[in-house]
Write a protein that holds these residues in place. Structure first.
Motif: not given
Length: 510
Positions: A265, A268-274
């Motif tokens: 998780q 995936d959040l890092r891939n969205l820029g988080h």
């Protein structure tokens, strides 16, 4: 009922008749006599071979040693109940073994047979030729874990000190001295240090996890052996039954899967820029090195981790225990190693390298008491021929007799003698050897040092660092002695040398 005399007479008569019949066989026509002789003797030789194969379970070390001495450098065959081994010891043949493609001679196929992961690793069915899928495993252990050692070593030193003291104080006092069962004690310590290194300090603090992780190693070995030795017809149901009883594996798996799910998780959040920081442990590194064209589940990630865990506990613990035995038997090495530790441990902790005297002592201990008598396991997935014509059929293994090689005068002068500084650089040895008591240095190179060593254990640098942390703490803080120096300290099963639980050591604080 027959009397004892009548029974003996009857038995002797039967034996004489059988011998006379066998002696008469060659008197027939050539071909028919040969066929009849072969038909009668074939069952005998079959049973002889099977008896020899089963004797491998308890006498493998002696069988391999004898084969090596008789072979004069040529390949030789050894049978076990479940595998036909071809041993190679010549540098040329070892190079051929190392150069063979993984889809011809496979390390993973050998490991799969050895550990039976379908039945012992939560259904993890390794591919026999893993190809690119195995690269992440190797890079995780060989590169990423090794590069992170300088960050881990200070924490591991503190953990080793506090846990060793706790374990020591829990042991019984007999006649005024505290007797410590060194093998169980070191096993618990290694489990803690491995858990901290591979999974992080938070998991390492979980006592229940440590217990299940320790039981997991032992249950894996036992269950895998049972599955390998039962007839193939019932191996699957036996394996399924044993797998259903592996409680420690289930605890191990259930504790780590939620962590892997959280890491997925976070990724995936890092891939969205988080902005979510990455963790520095083997769970994270396996995720980052898995094949890019595959998306592994949390369960699949932990299955890969299970394989790393198994390989990092048992050999590491046994090597440390045998080194402690040798410290007890050769106490004259403690003082020069102690002085080295006092002067250089800080540099070792900062770099993960150094401490040549301790390093040599560990190597010499492992040379004379290796945890395994064979190495370089490769299982033939396709027929394979060595350059001298030696053939491997599908399912045969090619291996090297590492134990016999390391005890060979051809490669090690005075091979049967323990010389803890055998591998120290001669100039460094002169600085230590003021009284001339440490006189022997290993000539270099030996005949096998020019072999391509790409098949060496990926985690050897990590393992060496852990050994130095544990042994360094013991040498700097204790004098060691065996309660019963002449008692057997190990036993053999197949090619493994296993320390005995009941061997007691007295650790006297300095």
């Amino acid at each position: 009922m027959y009397s004892q005399t009548e029974t003996t007479t009857y038995r002797d008569t039967v034996v004489v008749v059988l011998l006379l019949c066998l002696a008469a066989l060659p008197l027939g026509s050539g071909k028919s006599a040969s066929k009849m002789t072969a038909a009668i003797t074939a069952p005998y030789w079959f049973f002889v071979k099977r008896i020899r194969a089963w004797s491998y379970l308890l006498n493998a070390k002696e069988i391999i040693e004898t084969g090596y001495q008789k072979s004069d450098g040529e390949p030789f065959e050894v049978l076990s109940p479940d595998v036909r081994f071809t041993f190679v010891s010549d540098a040329k043949h070892i190079k051929e073994l190392d150069a063979a493609p993984g889809n011809v001679l496979s390390l993973y196929a050998a490991a799969k047979h050895l550990l039976q992961p379908v039945h012992t690793m939560n259904g993890f069915d390794w591919f026999v030729d893993r190809g690119v899928e195995g690269i992440g495993f190797v890079r995780t252990v060989r590169t990423l874990l090794t590069n992170n050692m300088t960050k881990l070593l200070p924490e591991l030193r503190v953990l080793a000190r506090t846990r060793f003291e706790k374990l020591l104080q829990s042991n019984k006092i007999v006649d005024g001295t505290r007797h410590s069962p060194v093998y169980p004690m070191v096993m618990k310590l290694v489990v803690l240090l491995n858990a901290a290194s591979l999974f992080g300090s938070e998991i390492a603090k979980d006592e229940g996890f440590q217990e299940s992780a320790l039981s997991y190693v032992e249950q894996t070995l036992i269950n895998a052996e049972i599955v390998k030795l039962v007839p193939k017809l019932i191996a699957r149901p036996v394996g399924e039954f044993l797998a259903s009883r592996l409680d420690s594996q289930k605890v191990f798996f259930s504790r780590l899967v939620p962590i892997a799910e959280q890491r997925i998780q976070d990724r995936d959040l890092r891939n969205l820029g988080h902005d979510i920081p990455k963790q520095a442990d083997c769970i994270q590194w396996i995720m980052e090195t898995m094949p890019r064209d595959q998306s592994w589940s949390a369960e699949r990630i932990i299955q890969e981790l299970m394989a790393i865990w198994f390989g990092s506990v048992h050999p590491l613990c046994n090597t440390i225990v045998f080194a402690i035995h040798d410290l007890c038997l050769h106490p004259e090495y403690a003082e020069p190693i102690r002085k080295e530790l006092e002067a250089q441990y800080g540099a070792f902790e900062a770099t993960g390298k150094g401490l040549p005297l301790l390093d040599s002592f560990i190597k010499e201990s492992a040379r004379l008491t290796p945890v395994e008598s064979l190495s370089t396991r490769r299982c033939a997935l396709q027929p394979f021929n060595f350059s001298d014509g030696t053939k491997l059929a599908v399912g045969d293994w090619a291996v090297t007799p590492c134990g016999a090689i390391m005890r060979s005068e051809q490669h090690y002068p005075a091979a049967s003698e323990f010389n803890g500084f055998r591998f120290v650089d001669p100039e460094r040895l002169k600085q230590v050897n003021n009284d001339g008591s440490f006189h022997l240095a290993q000539p270099k190179p030996s005949k096998l040092t020019d072999v391509d060593n790409s098949f060496l254990i990926p985690g050897r640098f990590y393992a060496t660092a852990i050994m130095k942390v544990v042994l360094g703490h013991i040498i700097m803080n204790y004098d060691c002695s065996l309660v019963e120096p002449s008692a057997p300290r190990s036993f053999m099963w197949r090619t493994a040398t296993v320390p005995k639980d009941e061997t007691m050591v007295v650790f006297t604080p300095r």
